[in-house]
Design an enzyme around this catalytic site. Structure first.
Site, PDB file in Angstrom:
ATOM      1  N   LYS A  77       5.796  -5.408 -16.731  1.00  0.00           N
ATOM      2  CA  LYS A  77       6.308  -4.183 -17.357  1.00  0.00           C
ATOM      3  C   LYS A  77       7.716  -4.395 -17.898  1.00  0.00           C
ATOM      4  O   LYS A  77       8.093  -3.795 -18.897  1.00  0.00           O
ATOM      5  CB  LYS A  77       6.263  -3.005 -16.376  1.00  0.00           C
ATOM      6  CG  LYS A  77       4.851  -2.485 -16.158  1.00  0.00           C
ATOM      7  CD  LYS A  77       4.842  -1.077 -15.620  1.00  0.00           C
ATOM      8  CE  LYS A  77       3.421  -0.534 -15.564  1.00  0.00           C
ATOM      9  NZ  LYS A  77       3.305   0.734 -14.859  1.00  0.00           N
ATOM     10  N   LYS A  89      -6.746  -7.306 -18.552  1.00  0.00           N
ATOM     11  CA  LYS A  89      -7.358  -6.098 -17.972  1.00  0.00           C
ATOM     12  C   LYS A  89      -7.230  -4.909 -18.928  1.00  0.00           C
ATOM     13  O   LYS A  89      -6.268  -4.827 -19.693  1.00  0.00           O
ATOM     14  CB  LYS A  89      -6.757  -5.783 -16.599  1.00  0.00           C
ATOM     15  CG  LYS A  89      -5.365  -5.234 -16.629  1.00  0.00           C
ATOM     16  CD  LYS A  89      -4.984  -4.561 -15.317  1.00  0.00           C
ATOM     17  CE  LYS A  89      -3.641  -3.889 -15.531  1.00  0.00           C
ATOM     18  NZ  LYS A  89      -3.181  -2.999 -14.548  1.00  0.00           N
ATOM     19  N   LYS A  95      -4.014   1.330 -19.888  1.00  0.00           N
ATOM     20  CA  LYS A  95      -3.586   2.477 -20.693  1.00  0.00           C
ATOM     21  C   LYS A  95      -2.404   2.132 -21.593  1.00  0.00           C
ATOM     22  O   LYS A  95      -2.210   2.721 -22.633  1.00  0.00           O
ATOM     23  CB  LYS A  95      -3.163   3.623 -19.767  1.00  0.00           C
ATOM     24  CG  LYS A  95      -4.305   4.414 -19.222  1.00  0.00           C
ATOM     25  CD  LYS A  95      -3.800   5.531 -18.339  1.00  0.00           C
ATOM     26  CE  LYS A  95      -3.922   5.156 -16.896  1.00  0.00           C
ATOM     27  NZ  LYS A  95      -3.437   6.113 -15.936  1.00  0.00           N
TER      28      LYS A  95
HETATM   29  P1  AMP Z   1      -2.909   3.400 -12.867  1.00  0.00           P
HETATM   30  O1  AMP Z   1      -3.517   3.852 -14.146  1.00  0.00           O
HETATM   31  O2  AMP Z   1      -2.072   2.156 -13.038  1.00  0.00           O
HETATM   32  O3  AMP Z   1      -2.212   4.491 -12.125  1.00  0.00           O
HETATM   33  O4  AMP Z   1      -4.132   2.921 -11.954  1.00  0.00           O
HETATM   34  C1  AMP Z   1      -4.996   3.816 -11.270  1.00  0.00           C
HETATM   35  C2  AMP Z   1      -6.047   3.015 -10.530  1.00  0.00           C
HETATM   36  O5  AMP Z   1      -6.924   2.367 -11.448  1.00  0.00           O
HETATM   37  C3  AMP Z   1      -5.455   1.899  -9.642  1.00  0.00           C
HETATM   38  O6  AMP Z   1      -6.144   1.867  -8.409  1.00  0.00           O
HETATM   39  C4  AMP Z   1      -5.713   0.646 -10.425  1.00  0.00           C
HETATM   40  O7  AMP Z   1      -5.865  -0.471  -9.579  1.00  0.00           O
HETATM   41  C5  AMP Z   1      -7.029   0.979 -11.133  1.00  0.00           C
HETATM   42  N1  AMP Z   1      -7.148   0.226 -12.409  1.00  0.00           N
HETATM   43  C6  AMP Z   1      -6.302   0.288 -13.471  1.00  0.00           C
HETATM   44  N2  AMP Z   1      -6.737  -0.520 -14.471  1.00  0.00           N
HETATM   45  C7  AMP Z   1      -7.881  -1.120 -14.023  1.00  0.00           C
HETATM   46  C8  AMP Z   1      -8.826  -2.060 -14.600  1.00  0.00           C
HETATM   47  N3  AMP Z   1      -8.678  -2.524 -15.820  1.00  0.00           N
HETATM   48  N4  AMP Z   1      -9.883  -2.430 -13.842  1.00  0.00           N
HETATM   49  C9  AMP Z   1     -10.068  -1.927 -12.590  1.00  0.00           C
HETATM   50  N5  AMP Z   1      -9.235  -1.042 -11.995  1.00  0.00           N
HETATM   51  C10 AMP Z   1      -8.153  -0.636 -12.698  1.00  0.00           C
END
Ligand code: AMP
Length: 334
Positions: free
Chosen positions: A116, A198, A201
Site C-alpha cells: 500500500k 489477487k 478493490k
Molecule cells: P478487505 O476488502 O481488504 O477489507 O477484505 C475483506 C475480506 O476479504 C478479508 O478477509 C480478505 O482476506 C478477503 N479478500 C479480499 N480480497 C480477496 C481475494 N482476492 N480473494 C480472497 N479473499 C479476499
C-alpha cells in the site's frame, strides 16, 4: 448472545468499495456458514478505510450499503451481531493501548503495508503502518476464537496472535488467542484480467478484472467471457502454468461446492469459451438472490436504522467488558 456459551467468530470488511467475488468467496460466504456453529460478530471496518483517502459522503454511503449487504448475503441479525466499527469507540481505545505493545520491527515486515505504501507514495500515513494493531484490537475486544479471512490477511492475524500472547504473558489470560479460518476453496481469488494478482478493490483501473457481488447478470457474464485464459485448451488446475484457468476453476468450485477433480472431468474437452460461460452462469446464480435481497432491504430505512442502533448498543456492551479488564491491567483509571 450476551453470555456467549458458544465459541466466537469475528470478521470485518472495509467499506472502501462494494464487495467483489474475492471478498465473497474468500471471507463473506464463510461468515454465513459459521453462524451454525459460532456466535458471530461482523463489522463494517470504516476506521480502517481512513488509511487511504476517502470521499466522506461516499464512505458513509458505502458503510451503510456494506452493512445491508451482510444481511442480504445471509448474516442473520437474530443470531449474529452486525455493526459499524466507528460507532463502537472501544476499537480506537484498545488500538491505542495495543500500539504500545506492538513493535515497529514487526509492523515493518507487513506485506500489505509495503504494497500500500508503494501504491500511495504521497500518503504513507501512520494509520497505514499501525493498521494491523487496529485489526488486532477489533478481534481481541470480543474474545474471538476464530477469524474467517482470505489468504491476504494471514500475516495480520499472526501479528494479532503475537500481540495477544505478549500481553497475556505480562498480565495473565486477558485475551483469547484467535485462530484464522480459511474456507476450502476461494481463499485467494485472482483478477480475471491479471490472474497473477489477487482481485482487489483498489485495482479499479480495469473494471473487467473485478466481478462485484452486485454486478448485474449481463455484466457478470461479459466479464467472465473476457477473462484471460492461458495457452493450450485443457481445463486443468495448475496455478503456475495456467493461472487464468486455475483461477476460474477455483471460482467455479467455491461457488458450486464441486471438487477440482470433478470439475476438470465435467469440462474435459469442452474448450475455454464454454467453460468461461459456465463459470459466469454459476456466479450469476449465486449472486442473484443476494442482489434481490439487497435491493429489498435498502428500501426499508426504518428497519435498517433500528437494527444498526440495537446491534451497536449490544456490541459496545460486549466490547466494554474486555476493554475494562485491559484498562485495569495496564493501570488506567476507569
Ligand atoms: P478487505 O476488502 O481488504 O477489507 O477484505 C475483506 C475480506 O476479504 C478479508 O478477509 C480478505 O482476506 C478477503 N479478500 C479480499 N480480497 C480477496 C481475494 N482476492 N480473494 C480472497 N479473499 C479476499
Amino acid at each position: 448472545m450476551e453470555q456467549p456459551a458458544r465459541l466466537v467468530s469475528y470478521s470485518a470488511m472495509q467499506p472502501t468499495g462494494l464487495p467483489h467475488m474475492g471478498n465473497y468467496l474468500g471471507a463473506l460466504q464463510n461468515w454465513v456458514k459459521l453462524q451454525e456453529q459460532y456466535d458471530c460478530i461482523y463489522c463494517v471496518a470504516d476506521l480502517h478505510s481512513l488509511t487511504v483517502r476517502q470521499d466522506a459522503r461516499q464512505l458513509r454511503k458505502r458503510s451503510r450499503e456494506v452493512f445491508i449487504l451482510y444481511l442480504a448475503m445471509g448474516v442473520d441479525p437474530e443470531r449474529s451481531l452486525v455493526y459499524c466499527q466507528s460507532a463502537v469507540p472501544a476499537h480506537a481505545e484498545l488500538a491505542w493501548i495495543l500500539n504500545c505493545y506492538a513493535y515497529m520491527g514487526e509492523l515493518n515486515r507487513m506485506t500489505q503495508f509495503k504494497e500500500k505504501s508503494q501504491k500511495n507514495t504521497d500518503n504513507i500515513n501512520a494509520g497505514l503502518f499501525t493498521y494491523p494493531v487496529l485489526m488486532a484490537a477489533d478481534i481481541l475486544l470480543y474474545g474471538a476464537n476464530i477469524v474467517p479471512i482470505g489468504d491476504d490477511q494471514r500475516q495480520h492475524l499472526e501479528i494479532c496472535r503475537d500481540i495477544a500472547e505478549r500481553f497475556n504473558n505480562l498480565y495473565g489470560e486477558v485475551f483469547v488467542v484467535p485462530e484464522p479460518y480459511f474456507g476450502e476453496a476461494g481463499s485467494r481469488v485472482m483478477g480475471l484480467q491479471e490472474p497473477e494478482k489477487k482481485m482487489s478493490k483498489s485495482d479499479s483501473a480495469n473494471e473487467n478484472n473485478i466481478v462485484y457481488l452486485l454486478d448485474t447478470p449481463d455484466v457478470i457474464i461479459n466479464k467472465f467471457k473476457r477473462a484471460v485464459t492461458d495457452s493450450g485448451s485443457e481445463i486443468k488446475y495448475s496455478p503456475n502454468d495456467k493461472p487464468g484457468i486455475s483461477n476460474l476453476l477455483s471460482i467455479y468450485c467455491a461457488v458450486t461446492g464441486e471438487s477440482i477433480d470433478a470439475t476438470e472431468a465435467m469440462f474435459d474437452g469442452k474448450g475455454y469459451g464454454y467453460f468461461k460461460l459456465a463459470v459466469g452462469e454459476a456466479v450469476v446464480e449465486r449472486a442473484r438472490p443476494i442482489r434481490q435481497k439487497f435491493e429489498e432491504l435498502g428500501k426499508d430505512k426504518a428497519y435498517i436504522d433500528d437494527l444498526m442502533a440495537r446491534h451497536t448498543e449490544r456490541t459496545y456492551a460486549l466490547a466494554k467488558r474486555i476493554l475494562g479488564k485491559v484498562k485495569r491491567k495496564v493501570g488506567l483509571l476507569s
